[in-house]
Write an enzyme that holds these catalytic residues in place. Sequence first.
Site, PDB file in Angstrom:
ATOM      1  N   LYS A  42      -4.045 -10.634 -19.723  1.00 32.72           N
ATOM      2  CA  LYS A  42      -4.201 -11.086 -21.103  1.00 32.72           C
ATOM      3  C   LYS A  42      -4.052 -12.607 -21.274  1.00 32.72           C
ATOM      4  CE  LYS A  42      -4.664  -9.462 -25.346  1.00 32.72           C
ATOM      5  NZ  LYS A  42      -5.599  -8.357 -25.668  1.00 32.72           N
ATOM      6  N   GLY A  47       0.860  -1.187   0.000  1.00 40.96           N
ATOM      7  CA  GLY A  47       0.000   0.000   0.000  1.00 40.96           C
ATOM      8  C   GLY A  47       0.886   1.224   0.000  1.00 40.96           C
ATOM      9  N   CYS A  61       5.247  -6.051   1.873  1.00 37.95           N
ATOM     10  CA  CYS A  61       5.601  -4.625   1.905  1.00 37.95           C
ATOM     11  C   CYS A  61       4.798  -3.892   2.988  1.00 37.95           C
ATOM     12  CB  CYS A  61       5.430  -4.010   0.518  1.00 37.95           C
ATOM     13  SG  CYS A  61       6.319  -2.460   0.366  1.00 37.95           S
ATOM     14  N   TYR A  62       3.886  -3.003   2.621  1.00 36.94           N
ATOM     15  CA  TYR A  62       3.091  -2.332   3.655  1.00 36.94           C
ATOM     16  C   TYR A  62       2.387  -3.365   4.538  1.00 36.94           C
ATOM     17  CZ  TYR A  62      -0.521   0.436   5.948  1.00 36.94           C
ATOM     18  OH  TYR A  62      -1.330   1.007   6.888  1.00 36.94           O
TER      19      TYR A  62
END
Length: 513
Positions: free
Chosen positions: A369, A55, A82-83
Amino acid sequence: MEHQVVLVLDFGGQYNQLIARRVRDLGVYCEVKPCTTPLSQLRAMNPIGVIFTGGPGSVYQEDAPRVDRDIFTWGVPILGICYGCQLMAHLLGGRVAAAQDDSAREYGKTETWFDTECGLFRGLPETGVTWMSHGDYMEKAPEGFRTAARSAACPNAAVADEARGFYGVQFHPEVEHTRHGTDMIRRFLYDVCHAAGDWTMEDYRRSAVASLRDKIGGGKVLLALSGGVDSSVAAALLAEAVGEQLTCVFVDHGLMRKNEGDEVEAAFSKRAMNFVRVNAEDRFLTKLAGVDEPERKRKIIGEEFIRVFEEEAGRIGAVDYLAQGTIYPDVIESGAGNAAVIKSHHNVGGLPDYVDFKEIVEPLRLLFKDEVRRLGRELGLPDYLVDRQPFPGPGLAIRVIGDVTKDKLDMLREADAIFREEMARAGESRRLSQYFAALTNMRSVGVMGDGRTYDCAIALRAVTTGDFMTADWARIPYELLDRVSVRIVNEVKGVNRVLYDITSKPPATVEFE
Ligand code: XMP
């Protein structure tokens, strides 16, 4: 059928859908939920594991996204990224520090050392590159946690409390730049959460069909089918979900590649839905006559497309839903949510203003995709549709340099078909992102038999790229270029010269106009 579920708790990071996609790829069903979702609702999903995403914030900001501490009492493994890792540390009594100077900040590829005794890294190399993107870092791990990885600036690049099944990584295992990142997620899912791997594309198809039925009920749906991969897969999925309630309008503007219009018709006209092919070649070519300025051409085609579509929609009458084949990269590029706008994507722009409908459905909105292609195969679409290269909305009109005529288009269609056929035969098609022929507006002198010619030059273009924002020209074998060149000048009347484009993007673009 019931599936195990992994919960991806969204704290606003850029890569959240990428995390979800990695989990799906590894055969585990997952759902991304906002971190503001009530805990009782999340618990009711009965997840086998939870992933906290990255985040943009810092855990010390007043409005920092959070989660109720109770989640740590569920007895369910948690991976914080991470965050998400900092938040876990912060909530469990560790210490997160803001980098005071640049030395503690890390952005990009970072050499990292791993403790391969840790469940996440077992069996993987002891050092490797990870993708970091953080200002704050975990200064002190919470009680019960130990350091499981470190980098030059980050003493706790990963932490683990294996008894409780809590893991935190400061880097992003979901992005390609992190070596073995997918293996780390696999370890979390299979070794820590004991996933059974009970999720497949067939399941995805079933649940997508069920939720479309749920949403659309007895309503009427309209889809502009371009013949590209995304709109084709959306059409097939909707056809399966709501059958005759769906009408697909395929505007054949006469600017398609060789046989393309017929291929689209063959793939869809027999499905249980309403398929309308509008042969509008004359209209488009009349409007384009004598126009040689690229932007004017694009504009004319865009407007005419909307006119034709609007007329067809008028015949069908009021529809409840307008369906679009928007896929996740389009959503990001258009700057949805918190992500920055990269470019406004060129889906069938402007349609919603012209057609009378209540709501938009975008059944591929969360897929990447290659997942769309896999779903297309799952739905029984032929390879020639599913493996189709990107093809611009304005079609061959922007590959005929200068003014567009039917003769020029026919010449280009033949040359392009030869190039594509030889490339596929040589096994080059999988390696390359896009390749095609363009008709230059140059004529030059040649000699054929005993006579002088003064004919057109075809340019061949082949590129490799990840995101189409930049691209490199493809090094294809000379022998292959030779075969293509010989065939084109022999088989396409009016062409006496073949050129190969050796310019990257930038400074050139992929298309010529
Ligand atoms: P350029 O020429 O901008 O192309 O380097 C990048 C990619 O976008 C495709 N492209 C288009 N796609 N409508 C589309 O749907 C368009 O108007 C359009 N123009 C370019 C191009 O084929 C390449 O894949």
